[in-house]
Design a protein around this motif. Structure first.
Motif, PDB file in Angstrom:
ATOM      1  N   GLY A  18       0.787  -1.231   0.000  1.00  0.00           N
ATOM      2  CA  GLY A  18       0.000   0.000   0.000  1.00  0.00           C
ATOM      3  C   GLY A  18       0.814   1.273   0.000  1.00  0.00           C
ATOM      4  N   GLU A  19       2.153   1.156   0.090  1.00  0.00           N
ATOM      5  CA  GLU A  19       2.972   2.368   0.186  1.00  0.00           C
ATOM      6  C   GLU A  19       3.507   2.824  -1.174  1.00  0.00           C
ATOM      7  N   ILE A  20       3.930   4.073  -1.228  1.00  0.00           N
ATOM      8  CA  ILE A  20       4.485   4.675  -2.443  1.00  0.00           C
ATOM      9  C   ILE A  20       5.855   5.247  -2.076  1.00  0.00           C
ATOM     10  N   SER A  21       6.879   4.928  -2.873  1.00  0.00           N
ATOM     11  CA  SER A  21       8.224   5.362  -2.502  1.00  0.00           C
ATOM     12  C   SER A  21       8.589   6.711  -3.129  1.00  0.00           C
ATOM     13  N   PRO A  22       9.565   7.399  -2.530  1.00  0.00           N
ATOM     14  CA  PRO A  22      10.041   8.660  -3.109  1.00  0.00           C
ATOM     15  C   PRO A  22      10.547   8.458  -4.539  1.00  0.00           C
ATOM     16  N   THR A  23      11.206   7.327  -4.796  1.00  0.00           N
ATOM     17  CA  THR A  23      11.730   7.066  -6.138  1.00  0.00           C
ATOM     18  C   THR A  23      10.594   6.927  -7.146  1.00  0.00           C
ATOM     19  N   GLN A  24       9.541   6.240  -6.746  1.00  0.00           N
ATOM     20  CA  GLN A  24       8.383   6.119  -7.660  1.00  0.00           C
ATOM     21  C   GLN A  24       7.827   7.499  -7.995  1.00  0.00           C
ATOM     22  N   LEU A  25       7.790   8.370  -7.015  1.00  0.00           N
ATOM     23  CA  LEU A  25       7.272   9.728  -7.252  1.00  0.00           C
ATOM     24  C   LEU A  25       8.209  10.501  -8.173  1.00  0.00           C
ATOM     25  N   LYS A  26       9.489  10.410  -7.870  1.00  0.00           N
ATOM     26  CA  LYS A  26      10.488  11.134  -8.674  1.00  0.00           C
ATOM     27  C   LYS A  26      10.412  10.688 -10.137  1.00  0.00           C
ATOM     28  N   ASN A  27      10.309   9.373 -10.332  1.00  0.00           N
ATOM     29  CA  ASN A  27      10.271   8.833 -11.698  1.00  0.00           C
ATOM     30  C   ASN A  27       9.018   9.238 -12.468  1.00  0.00           C
ATOM     31  N   LEU A  28       8.048   9.747 -11.731  1.00  0.00           N
ATOM     32  CA  LEU A  28       6.794  10.173 -12.343  1.00  0.00           C
ATOM     33  C   LEU A  28       6.827  11.661 -12.723  1.00  0.00           C
ATOM     34  N   GLY A  29       7.902  12.349 -12.341  1.00  0.00           N
ATOM     35  CA  GLY A  29       7.978  13.782 -12.631  1.00  0.00           C
ATOM     36  C   GLY A  29       7.436  14.643 -11.504  1.00  0.00           C
ATOM     37  N   VAL A  30       7.308  14.036 -10.320  1.00  0.00           N
ATOM     38  CA  VAL A  30       6.854  14.791  -9.151  1.00  0.00           C
ATOM     39  C   VAL A  30       8.068  15.493  -8.519  1.00  0.00           C
ATOM     40  N   ASP A  31       7.893  16.763  -8.164  1.00  0.00           N
ATOM     41  CA  ASP A  31       9.012  17.535  -7.596  1.00  0.00           C
ATOM     42  C   ASP A  31       8.971  17.677  -6.076  1.00  0.00           C
ATOM     43  N   TYR A  32       7.747  17.713  -5.541  1.00  0.00           N
ATOM     44  CA  TYR A  32       7.584  18.020  -4.113  1.00  0.00           C
ATOM     45  C   TYR A  32       6.833  16.909  -3.383  1.00  0.00           C
ATOM     46  N   VAL A  33       7.037  16.851  -2.067  1.00  0.00           N
ATOM     47  CA  VAL A  33       6.198  15.962  -1.246  1.00  0.00           C
ATOM     48  C   VAL A  33       5.914  16.657   0.089  1.00  0.00           C
ATOM     49  N   ILE A  34       4.632  16.652   0.479  1.00  0.00           N
ATOM     50  CA  ILE A  34       4.253  17.189   1.803  1.00  0.00           C
ATOM     51  C   ILE A  34       4.536  16.087   2.825  1.00  0.00           C
ATOM     52  N   LEU A  35       5.220  16.424   3.902  1.00  0.00           N
ATOM     53  CA  LEU A  35       5.450  15.440   4.963  1.00  0.00           C
ATOM     54  C   LEU A  35       5.132  16.058   6.322  1.00  0.00           C
ATOM     55  N   GLY A  36       4.617  15.236   7.206  1.00  0.00           N
ATOM     56  CA  GLY A  36       4.334  15.686   8.574  1.00  0.00           C
ATOM     57  C   GLY A  36       3.045  16.474   8.716  1.00  0.00           C
ATOM     58  N   HIS A  37       2.121  16.320   7.787  1.00  0.00           N
ATOM     59  CA  HIS A  37       0.859  17.071   7.914  1.00  0.00           C
ATOM     60  C   HIS A  37       0.107  16.624   9.178  1.00  0.00           C
ATOM     61  N   SER A  38      -0.508  17.585   9.854  1.00  0.00           N
ATOM     62  CA  SER A  38      -1.167  17.278  11.137  1.00  0.00           C
ATOM     63  C   SER A  38      -2.312  16.276  10.976  1.00  0.00           C
ATOM     64  N   GLU A  39      -2.931  16.223   9.788  1.00  0.00           N
ATOM     65  CA  GLU A  39      -4.018  15.242   9.601  1.00  0.00           C
ATOM     66  C   GLU A  39      -3.460  13.823   9.592  1.00  0.00           C
ATOM     67  N   ARG A  40      -2.269  13.636   9.069  1.00  0.00           N
ATOM     68  CA  ARG A  40      -1.662  12.300   9.095  1.00  0.00           C
ATOM     69  C   ARG A  40      -1.235  11.939  10.528  1.00  0.00           C
ATOM     70  N   ARG A  41      -0.770  12.940  11.252  1.00  0.00           N
ATOM     71  CA  ARG A  41      -0.406  12.674  12.652  1.00  0.00           C
ATOM     72  C   ARG A  41      -1.661  12.276  13.430  1.00  0.00           C
ATOM     73  N   LYS A  42      -2.771  13.006  13.162  1.00  0.00           N
ATOM     74  CA  LYS A  42      -4.003  12.801  13.929  1.00  0.00           C
ATOM     75  C   LYS A  42      -4.732  11.508  13.543  1.00  0.00           C
ATOM     76  N   TYR A  43      -4.950  11.309  12.242  1.00  0.00           N
ATOM     77  CA  TYR A  43      -5.786  10.165  11.828  1.00  0.00           C
ATOM     78  C   TYR A  43      -5.011   8.873  11.634  1.00  0.00           C
ATOM     79  N   LEU A  44      -3.714   8.969  11.359  1.00  0.00           N
ATOM     80  CA  LEU A  44      -2.939   7.750  11.098  1.00  0.00           C
ATOM     81  C   LEU A  44      -1.896   7.502  12.171  1.00  0.00           C
ATOM     82  N   GLY A  45      -1.871   8.377  13.151  1.00  0.00           N
ATOM     83  CA  GLY A  45      -0.919   8.196  14.243  1.00  0.00           C
ATOM     84  C   GLY A  45       0.528   8.333  13.793  1.00  0.00           C
TER      85      GLY A  45
END
Ligand code: PGA
Length: 251
Positions: free
Chosen positions: A73-100
């Motif tokens: 179920g996970e997606i790696s940074p390399t997979q994102l990079k290879n897709l032409g993605v430049d940025y990634v949001i990390l540490g969003h409070s909703e992920r801290r709250k809902y996914l622990g």
């Protein structure tokens, strides 16, 4: 680096058709923008179907800390990079709250994303009205093992949890409160790295950003951009936000 306006689409929209349509409206709307970098952080499933341009970059809303392997179920940074993605949001409070999601996990993700060459949009914020020790902890642990030369590849978001548009007792932060949050982050960065690195760090604001308040956050709050969530779901409003910032920078 130009000021950054990052659309956090969160778990929206409901269909690919809508995602493509909204993206196209934004692409058209920002095609002559030169002084601002707009970024669309879309759900993973839409990313391969939205094509980044010189004027509109793509970001993800999370990534895993390994490049490949048995991580269902996970997606790696390399997979994102290879897709032409430049940025990634990390540490969003909703992920801290809902996914622990813990700050230790956020730290592993930050290290992996930077190693892959993604730019990291690192969210910092707490439930309290004033910046507090929780934010210091997020920064100190979140940045463990990050070299000072890599700070230029990070964008820090001061995102007070109480100012997020969907939070129960939402109060919109004032530019002055954003300024204080930004200064707090900069001070802690000074403690972790050094004054020079802290001075150069790019800090943006998140929490109920829209086209009416963005200028205040930039001008009086001294923010290097914004991270609109709800407002970014209306593509015309997102374009207005980007244009407001572009115009405020003069010629
Ligand atoms: P909001 O969301 O603009 O809807 O407050 C911002 C965010 O949570 O990233």
């Amino acid at each position: 680096m130009k000021p950054l306006i990052v659309a956090n689409w969160k778990m929206n929209p409901e269909s690919l058709v809508e995602a493509k349509r909204n993206f196209e409206i934004i692409k058209k709307g920002v095609r002559n923008i030169k002084k601002v970098e707009p970024v669309i952080c879309a759900p993973f499933i839409f990313l391969p179907l939205l094509k980044a341009t010189n004027h509109l970059k793509l970001g993800a809303q999370d990534c895993f800390w390994e490049d490949k392997g048995p991580f269902t179920g996970e997606i790696s940074p390399t997979q994102l990079k290879n897709l032409g993605v430049d940025y990634v949001i990390l540490g969003h409070s909703e992920r801290r709250k809902y996914l622990g999601e813990s700050t230790e996990l956020v730290n592993r993700k930050i290290i992996a994303a930077l190693e892959t060459g993604l730019k990291v949009i690192f969210c910092i914020g707490s439930e309290t009205k004033k910046p507090d020790k929780e934010m210091k902890y997020q920064l100190k642990i979140g940045l463990r093992g990050v070299r000072k030369q890599d700070v230029a590849k990070l964008v820090f978001v001061y995102e007070p949890v109480w100012a997020i548009s969907t939070s129960k007792n939402k109060v919109i932060a004032t530019p002055h409160e954003a300024l204080k949050g930004g200064l707090y982050i900069r001070n802690v960065l000074g403690e972790i790295f050094d004054k020079e690195t802290a001075k150069k760090a790019k800090i943006i604001y998140g929490g109920s950003v829209d086209s009416r308040n963005i200028r205040g956050f930039i001008k009086d709050g001294k923010m290097a951009g914004g991270l609109p969530g709800a407002a970014s779901l209306d593509p015309h409003e997102f374009v207005r936000i980007v244009k407001k910032v572009d115009e405020s920078l003069g010629h």
